[in-house]
Structure formats: C-alpha cells, structure tokens
Design a protein around this motif. Structure first.
Motif, PDB file in Angstrom:
ATOM      1  N   GLY A 258       0.859  -1.081  -0.096  1.00 14.61           N
ATOM      2  CA  GLY A 258       0.086   0.115  -0.119  1.00 14.61           C
ATOM      3  C   GLY A 258       0.772   1.216   0.118  1.00 14.61           C
ATOM      4  N   GLU A 259       0.201   2.550   0.043  1.00 15.57           N
ATOM      5  CA  GLU A 259       0.926   3.850  -0.046  1.00 15.57           C
ATOM      6  C   GLU A 259       1.797   3.994   0.984  1.00 15.57           C
ATOM      7  N   TYR A 260       1.536   3.603   2.235  1.00 19.28           N
ATOM      8  CA  TYR A 260       2.031   3.952   3.493  1.00 19.28           C
ATOM      9  C   TYR A 260       3.338   3.262   3.487  1.00 19.28           C
ATOM     10  N   GLN A 261       3.380   1.643   3.028  1.00 23.13           N
ATOM     11  CA  GLN A 261       4.257   0.964   3.374  1.00 23.13           C
ATOM     12  C   GLN A 261       5.459   1.305   1.897  1.00 23.13           C
ATOM     13  N   ALA A 262       4.965   1.950   0.744  1.00 20.70           N
ATOM     14  CA  ALA A 262       6.017   2.306  -0.100  1.00 20.70           C
ATOM     15  C   ALA A 262       6.763   3.615   0.237  1.00 20.70           C
ATOM     16  N   TRP A 287      10.511   2.754  -6.089  1.00 21.28           N
ATOM     17  CA  TRP A 287       9.527   2.979  -5.209  1.00 21.28           C
ATOM     18  C   TRP A 287       8.598   3.994  -5.266  1.00 21.28           C
ATOM     19  N   TYR A 288       9.141   5.120  -5.989  1.00 19.21           N
ATOM     20  CA  TYR A 288       8.145   6.125  -6.426  1.00 19.21           C
ATOM     21  C   TYR A 288       7.297   5.910  -7.533  1.00 19.21           C
ATOM     22  N   ASP A 289       7.829   4.862  -8.386  1.00 20.74           N
ATOM     23  CA  ASP A 289       7.020   4.198  -9.612  1.00 20.74           C
ATOM     24  C   ASP A 289       5.911   3.528  -8.924  1.00 20.74           C
ATOM     25  N   GLU A 290       6.026   2.763  -7.881  1.00 21.99           N
ATOM     26  CA  GLU A 290       5.241   1.912  -7.364  1.00 21.99           C
ATOM     27  C   GLU A 290       3.814   2.936  -6.628  1.00 21.99           C
ATOM     28  N   THR A 295      -1.137   5.620  -6.176  1.00 17.05           N
ATOM     29  CA  THR A 295      -1.788   6.799  -5.743  1.00 17.05           C
ATOM     30  C   THR A 295      -2.137   7.663  -6.799  1.00 17.05           C
ATOM     31  N   ASP A 296      -1.671   7.741  -8.064  1.00 18.99           N
ATOM     32  CA  ASP A 296      -1.939   8.609  -9.343  1.00 18.99           C
ATOM     33  C   ASP A 296      -1.673   9.988  -8.780  1.00 18.99           C
ATOM     34  N   SER A 297      -0.792  10.213  -7.849  1.00 18.57           N
ATOM     35  CA  SER A 297      -0.737  11.493  -7.161  1.00 18.57           C
ATOM     36  C   SER A 297       0.483  12.421  -7.804  1.00 18.57           C
TER      37      SER A 297
END
Length: 381
Positions: A258-262, A287-290, A295-297
């Motif tokens: 999930g996003e917080y783990q990444a 990791w930013y790619d993940e 998130t598509d942020s």
C-alpha cells in the motif's frame, strides 16, 4: 496524577457510555467532566479501579446533564437501571472511536481535532495550543464535529484508509504549543496497530518512526531548515530507525503493498545510507514508480522527478518535471534545485526567489530565500 493513564482510559470509558445508549457528544462531555473530577480527587484518594471509577462518575454526569422535567420519568428509569459500581468490562472501544472520528461527513481538520480529543484524551486547550488557534475557536470546531457524528451508528466496518489519513494529518502537524503532535500521532498509531492487524497500519507506523528519527537534525540552532543531504546523520535516532525498518519489513513480507508501506520504503532507503552520496536513488525511483501506480498522485510524481535527477542526472530530472503541472506546490523549488545541479545558477537563483514567494510557511520561505541569496552572491559582477 498519572496523565498517561487518564489518556489511555479515555476512549474505553467513552465507549462504555456510548454502548449504554448515550449519544457521542453528550458522552464525550460527561467523560471530560469525569476526567476533571479525577484530576481533583485522585491525588488524595486514588481509586482501586480507575476505569470503573471514571465510568461511574461519567455515567452520573451524563444522567445529570440529560435529566429534565419534561422527560423526568424516562430519565429516572435510566437512573434506576444504572449498573452498580464495580469493575468495568474490559472491552476495547478504541478502534470504534477511530472510525467514528474519521467519519466521511467530517472535514479533515475536524476529524483530526475530534481524534485528538476522543481517542488521544487531549483537552481542548491543549489541541488549540497545538494548532496555534484560540481555545474558543477549537471548542467550536470540536462541538460542530460532535454534533455531526451524534447518533451515527457504526454497524458496518469502517474505512481504514480514512483513519490512516487522519492519523497522517495529525503527524504532519508536527510540533507546536505544548503538545508534540508528531509523537502523539505515533502513540495513537501504535494503539491502532495493537487493535487491528493490517499491513498499511504497520506501514504508516514505520513511516512515522523513520521520519521522526530525523527530527533532531532537521533544523539548525537558529531554527533554519537543514536539507536532508546536509543533515548530521549522527543525530538521527537509530533506535527509531531500527524499529521502523523492522515493522516495515514484516509488513512488506505479507505482499499486500500500500501507499504507506511504499513511502516508508523510501524513508528507509534514506535512513540506511551512511552518507547522502551513498543513497540508493535507483531504488528510490523504483519505489516512487510503485507509489505513482498506487496513488496516481502528482505530488508523488514531483518527488519522483527529484529522485530521477539524482539517479540519472539533472537533465533527466528536468525532463520528468516538464511533464507535470507547474502550479503544483513546490514545483518551482524543485525546478530551482535541478537547474542548480545542472550548472545554471542564474536560472536557479531566480526560481529559488519565486519559490520563496510561494512558500507555505516561514521556515521554508527563509530557506529558499537564503538559497537564492547564496547563488546570487556567487555570480560574477
């Protein structure tokens, strides 16, 4: 007086009153009155069962507050049915209160304030000081939030993602006033992790610990910001880094990313590097790619552009940045950094000055202004 004990007991006592039929707003007021009475009475006459004492006093305060002549008979029936004083049930209502405070009808600021009050056990005055707003303003905000969730029944599972967003907002408030909100967010997230087995809860706790570990090195003696690359890594809290990394590894092993783990994985790579020059920027880009996939942020893509500039050179970073909306917060500051790395101090100085004018806080504005002044000083005259 053990203030930590009072804060730890607050959510469970509130949960008991709500289960007995009290609406949330009235129950929360009654619990606060019981806490005030505890502060007055306990130092001279400590109870054998603190939770039972608080439940009894809070329930009586609730009945007193709701008793009126028009509803005398109903209130007296409730009083007659009052459970006898004694040990309170050992149910943990903390998780239920988390979800109630993160109700989708609340604004983020109201959800944060209500979480700090109902789950964190902080007073209105403490929360107001942390937010640097008048106590009356915070009291109104909390009252509106309590009215919004009054009567809400949590008959279906809550949204863990919403709860985590609220906790992350608390953490990002940092420190101001007499309450350390970053430390308070870590404490609350630990409680959530103990109540629910969820890899993203663990990921958020790891992320908080890893960020918090760098806190002592983030500012100089004069209060100015110190960029990550220039921080004294000997000041980082290695115990917090070790704990955060261990929690993260256990969460990642469950293969439910999930996003917080990444985000925590990025923070762990920074924490693991003995020096800024030894940072594994290639892995950070991955990791930013993940994160971008999850998130598509646009903020994630902005941070990715910085990482690309470190991994593949400033020209590559500028190319990644060019694909993003220039109105993004800190876009100009990132452009300034990459142009400086690319050997263009004139453009970098101009962009640092522009970024300073858009800075969201005084500390960041001063930092960017100093960066512009530094480059302007180095220019030939």
């Amino acid at each position: 007086m053990d203030e930590t004990l009072l804060r730890d007991l607050t959510p469970s006592v509130l949960g008991v009153l709500v289960r007995r039929g009290a609406d949330f707003a009235a129950a929360e007021d009654a619990v606060q009155e019981a806490l005030v009475e505890a502060v007055r009475a306990w130092p001279e006459d400590p109870p054998r069962d603190p939770k039972g004492w608080l439940v009894t006093v809070a329930w009586r305060r609730f009945l007193d507050a709701t008793r009126s002549e028009a509803a005398r008979r109903r209130r007296e029936d409730a009083a007659a049915a009052e459970p006898a004083p004694g040990p309170a049930p050992a149910a943990d209502d903390t998780l239920r209160l988390y979800f109630l405070c993160a109700h989708p009808s609340l604004t983020p600021s109201s959800a944060v304030a209500l979480t700090l009050r109902a789950v964190g056990g902080l007073t209105t005055r403490q929360i107001a000081r942390a937010y640097l707003v008048p106590e009356a303003t915070m009291a109104q905000r909390i009252s509106r939030a309590k009215r919004t969730v009054s009567g809400v029944r949590l008959d279906t599972p809550g949204d863990v993602c919403t709860v985590l967003r609220v906790l992350y907002l608390v953490f990002n408030e940092g420190y101001s006033g007499d309450v350390d909100l970053a430390a308070e967010a870590i404490r609350l997230t630990r409680r959530l992790a103990a109540a629910i087995d969820h890899p993203e809860v663990a990921g958020l706790l790891a992320l908080m610990l890893l960020h918090h570990a760098r806190r002592a090195a983030r500012t100089a003696a004069d209060g100015s910001l110190v960029p990550l690359a220039e921080q004294d890594r000997g000041c980082w809290d290695r115990c917090a880094i070790t704990e955060g990394t261990g929690i993260l590894q256990a969460a990642l092993a469950r293969d439910r990313l999930g996003e917080y783990q990444a985000q925590a994985a990025v923070a762990a790579l920074h924490a693991d590097a003995p020096t800024a020059a030894e940072t594994d920027w290639v892995q950070i880009v991955e990791w930013y790619d993940e994160l971008a996939r999850l998130t598509d942020s646009p903020v994630v893509l902005l941070n990715r552009a910085v990482a690309v500039g470190e991994a593949d050179g400033p020209r590559a970073g500028l190319a990644a940045l060019a694909a993003l909306d220039a109105s993004l917060p800190r876009h100009t500051a990132v452009a300034a950094h990459l142009h400086e790395r690319d050997g263009d101090p004139v453009t970098a100085a101009r962009l640092y000055a522009e970024a300073a004018a858009k800075a969201p806080n005084l500390a960041e504005r001063d930092h960017l202004t100093r960066q512009a002044a530094r480059l302007n000083t180095l220019r030939p005259r």
